[in-house]
Enzyme design. Structure first.
Site, PDB file in Angstrom:
ATOM      1  N   ARG A 178       0.836  -1.209   0.000  1.00 53.37           N
ATOM      2  CA  ARG A 178       0.000   0.000   0.000  1.00 53.37           C
ATOM      3  C   ARG A 178       0.866   1.253   0.000  1.00 53.37           C
ATOM      4  O   ARG A 178       0.562   2.237  -0.675  1.00 53.37           O
ATOM      5  CB  ARG A 178      -0.949  -0.003   1.205  1.00 53.37           C
ATOM      6  CG  ARG A 178      -1.972   1.125   1.156  1.00 53.37           C
ATOM      7  CD  ARG A 178      -3.040   0.970   2.217  1.00 53.37           C
ATOM      8  NE  ARG A 178      -2.491   1.085   3.564  1.00 53.37           N
ATOM      9  CZ  ARG A 178      -3.231   0.963   4.672  1.00 53.37           C
ATOM     10  NH1 ARG A 178      -4.526   0.690   4.576  1.00 53.37           N
ATOM     11  NH2 ARG A 178      -2.687   1.086   5.861  1.00 53.37           N
ATOM     12  N   LYS A 229      -2.481   6.777   1.255  1.00 55.52           N
ATOM     13  CA  LYS A 229      -2.424   7.138   2.682  1.00 55.52           C
ATOM     14  C   LYS A 229      -1.514   8.348   2.827  1.00 55.52           C
ATOM     15  O   LYS A 229      -0.339   8.240   3.204  1.00 55.52           O
ATOM     16  CB  LYS A 229      -1.943   5.948   3.516  1.00 55.52           C
ATOM     17  CG  LYS A 229      -2.272   6.084   5.009  1.00 55.52           C
ATOM     18  CD  LYS A 229      -2.080   4.760   5.716  1.00 55.52           C
ATOM     19  CE  LYS A 229      -2.311   4.876   7.221  1.00 55.52           C
ATOM     20  NZ  LYS A 229      -3.697   5.166   7.592  1.00 55.52           N
ATOM     21  N   GLU A 247     -16.194   6.410   4.259  1.00 51.03           N
ATOM     22  CA  GLU A 247     -15.311   6.119   5.394  1.00 51.03           C
ATOM     23  C   GLU A 247     -15.891   6.640   6.699  1.00 51.03           C
ATOM     24  O   GLU A 247     -16.760   7.512   6.716  1.00 51.03           O
ATOM     25  CB  GLU A 247     -13.912   6.700   5.149  1.00 51.03           C
ATOM     26  CG  GLU A 247     -13.183   6.054   3.993  1.00 51.03           C
ATOM     27  CD  GLU A 247     -11.680   5.971   4.207  1.00 51.03           C
ATOM     28  OE1 GLU A 247     -11.185   6.432   5.245  1.00 51.03           O
ATOM     29  OE2 GLU A 247     -11.002   5.436   3.316  1.00 51.03           O
TER      30      GLU A 247
END
Length: 339
Positions: free
Chosen positions: A81, A183, A219
């Site tokens: 990720r 992220k 989210e």
């Protein structure tokens, strides 16, 4: 220092540990990297991380097992990720082997700070990559730093596995086709105001809807959303602007292969909450936080209970934590032993 920590009452905060890992990228390659006691970064005032948000980070944990050994949970997934985040921001990627070895080194060097088995605490690792070097133009940095520090932590939301209530925000967490799936710090900076406003109204955090239509849940604060339908299916939102949570994908697997549920990544419409008997927020920091209720405008919808954890959510929590702490058999390659 470590012996003075109140393991049973750890919050989710910073505690300075003994060593952290740091590696520099220059002239097209990463150096070998080293451990250092210095917890202060020394970077150029022109660093792109400071001005243009060229940075990303990860979060993973080390778990003390009953036999005293230490587990890392799916660190290869964090590495992958982070590679995707780096690529999105034009930063050099960290090879998976380098990432995992750096995690091992940090945990080994700070073993005294890994909370004892049975306390519920873990050692939280924060890997990050930042653009540095003398710069002023809007372009990729000439140099980069990859670093990992760690800190012992308890539950992210107060109370651990207890239902929390959330409120739908009018703000967007990310733009369509933006950096929502990476992220990066900017996603979190934009969530600070709506998160604070939610807490002022006595909610744990804000829920963000899809930025294009504002009709679907994406989210929950800094965590992913999941729900259990009334016919016992596990569903979690799918969108290109959602951060792909390693915890969420682990729960998808466990729900299907350990609990025998049908699983689905799909649309979760905010006006169809009556379809779900349980709901939760999940992530490395939060693990699983059951959602008691959601405030959407004037409507407050309660799922299983505002005070009791739903049975499926509890099963998923027990299965996941059992694997992480070494009490249950892990699927292949999910656990990397540090010690």
């Amino acid at each position: 220092m470590a012996k003075d920590i109140d393991w049973a009452n750890l919050g989710f905060g910073y505690i300075k540990t003994d060593k952290r890992y740091i590696s520099h990228w220059k002239d097209g390659e990463w150096d070998k990297g080293t451990l250092t006691e210095d917890n202060v970064l020394h970077i150029s005032e022109g660093s792109t991380a400071l001005h243009y948000g060229q940075q990303c980070f990860e979060g993973l944990k080390a778990y003390r097992a009953k036999d005293g050994s230490i587990n890392l949970f799916r660190p290869d997934q964090n590495a992958q990720r982070m590679q995707r985040s780096c690529e999105r921001l034009l930063m050099p990627t960290i090879p998976t082997e380098k990432f995992i070895e750096a995690c091992r080194q940090v945990v080994s060097a700070n073993e005294e700070f890994v909370p004892p088995y049975g306390t519920g605490g873990t050692l939280y690792l924060r890997p990050f990559v930042i653009g540095v070097g003398d710069n002023v133009g809007v372009h990729a940095a000439p140099e980069y730093i990859f670093s990992i520090f760690c800190t012992p932590v308890g539950a992210y939301f107060k109370g651990g596995l207890q239902p929390a209530n959330f409120i739908v925000s009018d703000y967007d967490r990310a733009a369509p086709k933006g950096t929502g799936a990476a992220k990066v710090g900017g996603n979190y900076a934009s969530s600070l105001l709506p998160g604070k406003e939610a807490q002022k109204r006595n909610f744990a955090d804000a829920i963000y809807l899809d930025p294009a239509t504002h009709t679907k849940i994406e989210e929950v604060g800094a965590a992913n959303f999941f729900a259990i339908t009334k016919d016992n299916r596990f569903i979690t939102p799918f969108s290109p602007s959602i951060l792909p949570s390693i915890t969420k994908y682990s729960l998808l697997y466990l729900a299907e292969h350990r609990l025998g549920l049908e699983v689905e990544e799909g649309d979760v419409y905010i006006d169809q909450l009556n379809d779900y008997k349980e709901a939760g927020a999940c992530g490395t920091a939060a693990v699983i936080t059951p959602i008691g209720g959601i405030q959407n405008g004037d409507d407050f919808h309660v799922f299983h209970s505002e005070t009791e954890v739903g049975p499926v959510t509890r099963q998923l929590y027990d299965e996941l934590c059992g694997i992480q702490f070494g009490d249950k058999e892990a699927p292949e390659d999910w656990i990397v032993k540090v010690k």
